[in-house]
Design an enzyme around this catalytic site. Structure first.
Site, PDB file in Angstrom:
ATOM      1  N   LYS A  33       0.838  -1.202   0.000  1.00  0.00           N
ATOM      2  CA  LYS A  33       0.000   0.000   0.000  1.00  0.00           C
ATOM      3  C   LYS A  33       0.873   1.251   0.000  1.00  0.00           C
ATOM      4  CE  LYS A  33      -0.421  -0.077   5.067  1.00  0.00           C
ATOM      5  NZ  LYS A  33      -1.333  -0.103   6.218  1.00  0.00           N
ATOM      6  N   ARG A 128      -9.631   0.224  15.471  1.00  0.00           N
ATOM      7  CA  ARG A 128      -9.370   1.006  14.263  1.00  0.00           C
ATOM      8  C   ARG A 128     -10.283   0.522  13.139  1.00  0.00           C
ATOM      9  NH1 ARG A 128      -3.459   1.373  11.428  1.00  0.00           N
ATOM     10  NH2 ARG A 128      -3.992  -0.790  10.940  1.00  0.00           N
ATOM     11  N   TYR A 242      17.209  30.049   7.061  1.00  0.00           N
ATOM     12  CA  TYR A 242      16.179  30.866   7.680  1.00  0.00           C
ATOM     13  C   TYR A 242      16.405  31.029   9.177  1.00  0.00           C
ATOM     14  CZ  TYR A 242      13.322  30.597   3.427  1.00  0.00           C
ATOM     15  OH  TYR A 242      12.848  30.726   2.152  1.00  0.00           O
ATOM     16  N   MET A 290      12.072  24.255   1.795  1.00  0.00           N
ATOM     17  CA  MET A 290      11.219  23.523   0.869  1.00  0.00           C
ATOM     18  C   MET A 290      12.012  22.717  -0.153  1.00  0.00           C
ATOM     19  SD  MET A 290       8.197  24.927  -1.634  1.00  0.00           S
ATOM     20  CE  MET A 290       7.248  25.612  -0.264  1.00  0.00           C
TER      21      MET A 290
END
Length: 344
Positions: A33, A128, A242, A290
Protein backbone atom coordinates in the site's frame (compact mmCIF):
# COMPACT_ATOMS: atom_id res chain seq x y z
CA UNK A 1 20.79 17.91 -12.75
CA UNK A 2 19.37 19.33 -9.55
CA UNK A 3 17.29 16.25 -8.85
CA UNK A 4 18.04 13.77 -6.10
CA UNK A 5 18.23 10.08 -7.00
CA UNK A 6 16.20 7.54 -5.05
CA UNK A 7 17.65 4.08 -5.69
CA UNK A 8 15.49 1.05 -4.87
CA UNK A 9 17.21 -2.33 -4.59
CA UNK A 10 14.66 -4.91 -5.68
CA UNK A 11 17.03 -7.77 -4.89
CA UNK A 12 17.21 -6.58 -1.27
CA UNK A 13 13.43 -6.20 -1.16
CA UNK A 14 12.89 -9.78 -2.30
CA UNK A 15 15.57 -11.07 0.03
CA UNK A 16 13.83 -9.41 2.97
CA UNK A 17 10.62 -11.17 1.95
CA UNK A 18 12.41 -14.52 1.69
CA UNK A 19 13.97 -14.13 5.15
CA UNK A 20 10.61 -13.25 6.72
CA UNK A 21 8.96 -16.10 4.82
CA UNK A 22 11.56 -18.54 6.15
CA UNK A 23 10.62 -17.59 9.74
CA UNK A 24 7.20 -19.18 9.29
CA UNK A 25 5.65 -22.40 8.05
CA UNK A 26 2.64 -20.63 6.54
CA UNK A 27 2.05 -18.49 3.46
CA UNK A 28 3.70 -15.06 3.39
CA UNK A 29 1.92 -12.26 1.57
CA UNK A 30 3.18 -8.71 0.97
CA UNK A 31 1.73 -5.29 1.84
CA UNK A 32 2.40 -2.80 -0.95
CA UNK A 33 0.00 0.00 0.00
CA UNK A 34 0.88 3.71 -0.19
CA UNK A 35 2.73 3.26 -3.48
CA UNK A 36 4.84 0.45 -2.08
CA UNK A 37 5.61 2.42 1.10
CA UNK A 38 6.80 5.29 -1.05
CA UNK A 39 9.17 3.25 -3.21
CA UNK A 40 6.82 2.71 -6.17
CA UNK A 41 4.00 0.20 -6.22
CA UNK A 42 4.40 -1.48 -9.60
CA UNK A 43 8.08 -2.38 -9.84
CA UNK A 44 8.49 -3.69 -6.28
CA UNK A 45 5.23 -5.63 -6.54
CA UNK A 46 6.29 -7.27 -9.81
CA UNK A 47 9.60 -8.25 -8.23
CA UNK A 48 7.80 -9.75 -5.23
CA UNK A 49 5.41 -11.64 -7.50
CA UNK A 50 8.41 -13.11 -9.30
CA UNK A 51 9.95 -14.02 -5.92
CA UNK A 52 6.88 -16.07 -5.01
CA UNK A 53 4.29 -13.76 -3.43
CA UNK A 54 0.76 -14.91 -4.26
CA UNK A 55 -1.27 -12.43 -2.18
CA UNK A 56 -0.92 -8.68 -1.87
CA UNK A 57 -2.57 -6.17 0.46
CA UNK A 58 -3.33 -2.54 -0.37
CA UNK A 59 -5.32 0.17 1.38
CA UNK A 60 -8.03 1.00 -1.16
CA UNK A 61 -9.77 -0.27 -4.26
CA UNK A 62 -8.06 2.46 -6.28
CA UNK A 63 -4.68 1.08 -5.22
CA UNK A 64 -5.91 -2.42 -5.97
CA UNK A 65 -6.94 -1.40 -9.48
CA UNK A 66 -3.50 0.03 -10.25
CA UNK A 67 -1.85 -3.07 -8.83
CA UNK A 68 -4.05 -5.42 -10.85
CA UNK A 69 -3.16 -3.56 -14.04
CA UNK A 70 0.53 -3.93 -13.15
CA UNK A 71 0.46 -7.59 -12.08
CA UNK A 72 -2.17 -9.17 -14.30
CA UNK A 73 -4.80 -11.71 -13.24
CA UNK A 74 -2.63 -14.13 -11.25
CA UNK A 75 -2.26 -12.85 -7.64
CA UNK A 76 -4.98 -12.22 -5.07
CA UNK A 77 -5.26 -8.54 -4.15
CA UNK A 78 -6.85 -7.76 -0.78
CA UNK A 79 -8.35 -4.36 0.07
CA UNK A 80 -7.88 -3.40 3.72
CA UNK A 81 -10.50 -0.63 3.68
CA UNK A 82 -13.11 -3.17 2.58
CA UNK A 83 -16.02 -2.55 0.23
CA UNK A 84 -16.66 1.19 0.32
CA UNK A 85 -19.58 2.93 -1.35
CA UNK A 86 -18.69 3.38 -5.02
CA UNK A 87 -16.17 0.52 -5.07
CA UNK A 88 -18.43 -2.18 -6.51
CA UNK A 89 -17.44 -1.83 -10.17
CA UNK A 90 -13.72 -1.73 -9.39
CA UNK A 91 -13.95 -4.74 -7.09
CA UNK A 92 -15.87 -6.69 -9.72
CA UNK A 93 -13.96 -5.62 -12.83
CA UNK A 94 -10.51 -6.04 -11.25
CA UNK A 95 -11.32 -9.18 -9.21
CA UNK A 96 -10.33 -7.57 -5.92
CA UNK A 97 -10.95 -9.13 -2.51
CA UNK A 98 -12.24 -6.62 0.07
CA UNK A 99 -11.63 -7.27 3.76
CA UNK A 100 -15.10 -6.40 5.08
CA UNK A 101 -15.00 -4.31 8.24
CA UNK A 102 -18.63 -3.80 9.25
CA UNK A 103 -22.20 -5.00 8.84
CA UNK A 104 -22.80 -2.18 6.37
CA UNK A 105 -19.92 -3.36 4.21
CA UNK A 106 -21.16 -6.95 4.41
CA UNK A 107 -24.64 -5.98 3.26
CA UNK A 108 -23.18 -3.88 0.45
CA UNK A 109 -20.94 -6.69 -0.75
CA UNK A 110 -23.44 -9.54 -0.42
CA UNK A 111 -26.16 -7.58 -2.22
CA UNK A 112 -24.03 -6.15 -5.02
CA UNK A 113 -21.56 -9.01 -5.58
CA UNK A 114 -23.04 -12.16 -3.98
CA UNK A 115 -20.57 -14.55 -5.60
CA UNK A 116 -17.43 -12.38 -5.40
CA UNK A 117 -14.62 -13.26 -2.97
CA UNK A 118 -14.22 -11.40 0.31
CA UNK A 119 -12.45 -11.62 3.64
CA UNK A 120 -13.38 -10.28 7.06
CA UNK A 121 -11.36 -8.06 9.37
CA UNK A 122 -11.96 -8.46 13.10
CA UNK A 123 -11.21 -5.97 15.85
CA UNK A 124 -9.25 -7.62 18.64
CA UNK A 125 -8.63 -4.43 20.60
CA UNK A 126 -6.94 -1.89 18.33
CA UNK A 127 -10.26 -0.08 17.75
CA UNK A 128 -9.37 1.01 14.26
CA UNK A 129 -10.95 -1.30 11.67
CA UNK A 130 -12.90 -4.53 11.83
CA UNK A 131 -15.90 -6.12 13.49
CA UNK A 132 -16.04 -6.08 17.28
CA UNK A 133 -16.66 -9.37 19.13
CA UNK A 134 -20.40 -8.80 19.72
CA UNK A 135 -20.94 -7.70 16.13
CA UNK A 136 -19.05 -10.71 14.84
CA UNK A 137 -20.95 -13.12 17.08
CA UNK A 138 -24.27 -11.80 15.75
CA UNK A 139 -23.33 -12.12 12.07
CA UNK A 140 -20.79 -14.94 12.05
CA UNK A 141 -23.04 -17.72 10.75
CA UNK A 142 -24.38 -15.53 7.94
CA UNK A 143 -20.87 -14.52 6.92
CA UNK A 144 -19.42 -18.01 7.04
CA UNK A 145 -22.24 -19.29 4.84
CA UNK A 146 -20.97 -16.91 2.13
CA UNK A 147 -17.49 -18.48 2.16
CA UNK A 148 -14.89 -15.87 3.22
CA UNK A 149 -11.35 -16.37 1.96
CA UNK A 150 -9.64 -15.00 5.10
CA UNK A 151 -10.28 -13.86 8.67
CA UNK A 152 -7.74 -11.30 9.84
CA UNK A 153 -6.92 -8.85 12.61
CA UNK A 154 -4.08 -6.43 13.27
CA UNK A 155 -1.73 -6.10 16.25
CA UNK A 156 -1.42 -2.68 17.87
CA UNK A 157 1.90 -3.17 19.71
CA UNK A 158 3.79 -5.87 17.80
CA UNK A 159 6.93 -3.71 17.64
CA UNK A 160 7.14 -4.04 21.45
CA UNK A 161 7.48 -7.79 22.17
CA UNK A 162 6.93 -7.38 25.92
CA UNK A 163 3.74 -5.37 25.61
CA UNK A 164 0.80 -7.19 27.26
CA UNK A 165 -1.43 -6.02 24.42
CA UNK A 166 0.10 -8.69 22.17
CA UNK A 167 -1.07 -11.79 24.10
CA UNK A 168 -4.36 -10.02 24.85
CA UNK A 169 -5.07 -9.58 21.16
CA UNK A 170 -3.85 -13.09 20.39
CA UNK A 171 -6.33 -14.47 22.92
CA UNK A 172 -9.16 -12.38 21.50
CA UNK A 173 -8.36 -13.59 17.98
CA UNK A 174 -8.47 -17.19 19.14
CA UNK A 175 -11.81 -16.62 20.87
CA UNK A 176 -13.31 -15.09 17.73
CA UNK A 177 -11.94 -17.59 15.20
CA UNK A 178 -11.09 -20.96 16.78
CA UNK A 179 -13.02 -23.83 15.26
CA UNK A 180 -13.73 -21.99 12.01
CA UNK A 181 -12.46 -23.65 8.84
CA UNK A 182 -11.24 -20.44 7.19
CA UNK A 183 -7.61 -19.28 6.78
CA UNK A 184 -6.54 -16.78 9.45
CA UNK A 185 -4.00 -13.93 9.60
CA UNK A 186 -2.86 -11.82 12.55
CA UNK A 187 0.81 -10.99 11.95
CA UNK A 188 2.42 -8.21 9.94
CA UNK A 189 6.21 -7.68 10.24
CA UNK A 190 6.23 -7.29 14.03
CA UNK A 191 3.87 -10.22 14.50
CA UNK A 192 6.15 -12.49 12.48
CA UNK A 193 8.99 -11.67 14.88
CA UNK A 194 6.79 -12.50 17.89
CA UNK A 195 6.92 -16.19 16.96
CA UNK A 196 4.86 -19.14 15.78
CA UNK A 197 1.86 -18.47 18.01
CA UNK A 198 1.07 -15.36 15.98
CA UNK A 199 1.56 -16.79 12.47
CA UNK A 200 -1.64 -18.77 11.83
CA UNK A 201 -2.19 -19.46 8.08
CA UNK A 202 -0.91 -16.25 6.52
CA UNK A 203 1.46 -13.44 7.46
CA UNK A 204 1.50 -10.09 5.69
CA UNK A 205 4.77 -8.17 6.19
CA UNK A 206 4.91 -4.55 5.13
CA UNK A 207 7.58 -2.20 6.46
CA UNK A 208 10.07 -5.01 7.06
CA UNK A 209 10.19 -5.69 3.33
CA UNK A 210 11.41 -2.16 2.75
CA UNK A 211 14.16 -2.23 5.39
CA UNK A 212 12.26 -0.78 8.35
CA UNK A 213 12.01 -1.64 12.03
CA UNK A 214 11.25 -3.81 13.89
CA UNK A 215 13.00 -6.13 11.39
CA UNK A 216 16.53 -5.20 12.47
CA UNK A 217 18.16 -7.81 10.17
CA UNK A 218 16.55 -6.29 7.07
CA UNK A 219 18.77 -5.44 4.13
CA UNK A 220 18.50 -1.73 3.24
CA UNK A 221 16.30 -1.22 0.18
CA UNK A 222 16.29 2.56 -0.39
CA UNK A 223 19.19 4.92 -1.00
CA UNK A 224 18.85 8.68 -1.47
CA UNK A 225 21.68 10.68 -3.04
CA UNK A 226 21.22 14.44 -3.26
CA UNK A 227 23.17 16.68 -5.67
CA UNK A 228 25.17 19.62 -4.38
CA UNK A 229 24.05 22.87 -6.03
CA UNK A 230 26.69 25.17 -4.57
CA UNK A 231 29.50 25.28 -2.01
CA UNK A 232 30.51 28.46 -0.23
CA UNK A 233 33.15 29.43 2.34
CA UNK A 234 32.02 31.12 5.54
CA UNK A 235 33.89 33.11 8.15
CA UNK A 236 33.23 32.63 11.89
CA UNK A 237 30.02 34.42 12.87
CA UNK A 238 28.27 34.03 9.50
CA UNK A 239 24.91 32.29 9.49
CA UNK A 240 23.09 29.75 7.30
CA UNK A 241 19.43 29.47 6.38
CA UNK A 242 16.18 30.87 7.68
CA UNK A 243 16.13 32.57 11.09
CA UNK A 244 19.95 32.33 11.44
CA UNK A 245 19.64 29.10 13.41
CA UNK A 246 23.22 27.99 12.56
CA UNK A 247 26.23 30.22 13.17
CA UNK A 248 29.73 29.26 12.03
CA UNK A 249 32.17 29.00 14.93
CA UNK A 250 35.18 28.38 12.63
CA UNK A 251 36.08 28.96 8.98
CA UNK A 252 33.59 26.64 7.31
CA UNK A 253 32.59 25.16 3.95
CA UNK A 254 28.86 24.78 3.48
CA UNK A 255 27.16 22.76 0.73
CA UNK A 256 23.63 23.54 -0.43
CA UNK A 257 21.77 20.37 -1.48
CA UNK A 258 18.88 20.09 -3.93
CA UNK A 259 16.11 18.60 -1.78
CA UNK A 260 13.90 19.69 1.10
CA UNK A 261 10.64 19.14 2.87
CA UNK A 262 8.74 19.22 -0.45
CA UNK A 263 10.64 16.00 -1.17
CA UNK A 264 9.62 14.34 2.08
CA UNK A 265 12.73 15.31 4.05
CA UNK A 266 10.91 16.29 7.19
CA UNK A 267 11.74 19.72 8.58
CA UNK A 268 11.75 18.33 12.11
CA UNK A 269 14.83 16.19 11.51
CA UNK A 270 17.09 19.16 10.80
CA UNK A 271 18.96 19.53 14.08
CA UNK A 272 19.81 15.83 14.35
CA UNK A 273 20.24 14.84 10.68
CA UNK A 274 23.42 13.94 8.84
CA UNK A 275 24.40 13.28 5.24
CA UNK A 276 27.37 11.19 4.13
CA UNK A 277 30.15 11.50 1.60
CA UNK A 278 31.42 7.96 1.34
CA UNK A 279 32.06 6.96 4.95
CA UNK A 280 32.37 10.53 6.21
CA UNK A 281 29.36 12.07 7.99
CA UNK A 282 28.51 15.72 7.38
CA UNK A 283 26.13 17.56 9.69
CA UNK A 284 22.94 19.03 8.27
CA UNK A 285 22.89 22.64 9.44
CA UNK A 286 20.31 25.38 9.58
CA UNK A 287 16.67 24.78 8.81
CA UNK A 288 15.53 22.32 6.17
CA UNK A 289 13.63 24.43 3.65
CA UNK A 290 11.22 23.52 0.87
CA UNK A 291 13.79 22.68 -1.81
CA UNK A 292 17.18 22.90 -0.09
CA UNK A 293 19.30 21.55 2.75
CA UNK A 294 22.65 22.88 3.96
CA UNK A 295 25.44 20.63 5.19
CA UNK A 296 28.79 21.37 6.82
CA UNK A 297 31.43 19.84 4.53
CA UNK A 298 34.43 21.57 6.11
CA UNK A 299 36.16 18.33 7.07
CA UNK A 300 35.95 16.68 3.65
CA UNK A 301 39.20 16.33 1.71
CA UNK A 302 37.46 16.67 -1.66
CA UNK A 303 34.60 18.68 -3.09
CA UNK A 304 31.43 16.56 -3.19
CA UNK A 305 29.00 16.50 -6.11
CA UNK A 306 26.40 14.47 -4.18
CA UNK A 307 25.77 13.64 -0.53
CA UNK A 308 23.79 10.65 0.73
CA UNK A 309 20.91 11.09 3.17
CA UNK A 310 19.55 7.54 3.18
CA UNK A 311 21.52 4.35 2.62
CA UNK A 312 24.04 2.04 4.23
CA UNK A 313 25.18 4.58 6.82
CA UNK A 314 21.76 5.94 7.77
CA UNK A 315 18.51 3.97 7.73
CA UNK A 316 14.94 5.17 7.52
CA UNK A 317 14.64 4.56 11.25
CA UNK A 318 17.72 6.69 12.01
CA UNK A 319 16.12 9.52 10.06
CA UNK A 320 12.83 8.87 11.82
CA UNK A 321 14.47 9.15 15.21
CA UNK A 322 15.99 12.49 14.19
CA UNK A 323 12.55 13.74 13.16
CA UNK A 324 10.73 12.32 16.19
CA UNK A 325 8.62 10.01 14.03
CA UNK A 326 8.65 6.45 12.64
CA UNK A 327 10.27 4.85 9.62
CA UNK A 328 6.88 4.39 7.96
CA UNK A 329 6.47 8.16 7.70
CA UNK A 330 9.96 8.65 6.30
CA UNK A 331 9.39 6.05 3.58
CA UNK A 332 5.90 7.12 2.58
CA UNK A 333 6.89 10.80 2.52
CA UNK A 334 9.61 10.34 -0.10
CA UNK A 335 8.82 12.88 -2.78
CA UNK A 336 7.80 12.47 -6.39
CA UNK A 337 10.51 14.82 -7.66
CA UNK A 338 13.24 12.23 -7.20
CA UNK A 339 14.69 10.45 -10.17
CA UNK A 340 13.96 6.81 -9.31
CA UNK A 341 16.39 4.09 -10.22
CA UNK A 342 15.54 0.42 -9.73
CA UNK A 343 18.26 -2.17 -9.59
CA UNK A 344 18.33 -5.90 -9.07
Amino acid sequence: MATATLSIDLTALCENWRVLDAMTTCETAAVVKADGYGLGGDRPARALLHAGVKRFFVASSEEGTSLRQALGPEPEINILSGHMSGDTDMISDMTLTPMLNSVDQMLRHFEALPTAPFGVQLDTGMNRLGMEPAEWAATRDIVLAQGPTLLMSHLACADDPENPMNPRQLGAFHEMTDGIDVPRSLAATGGILLGDDYHFDLTRPGVGLYGGMPFVEATPVAQLDIPVIQIRDLEPGETVGYSNTWIANRPSRVATLAAGYADGILRAMGEDAWVHHGDTPCKVIGRISMDMIAADVTDLTETPTHLQLLGGHQSVDTLAEAAGTIGYEILTSLGERYGRRYKG
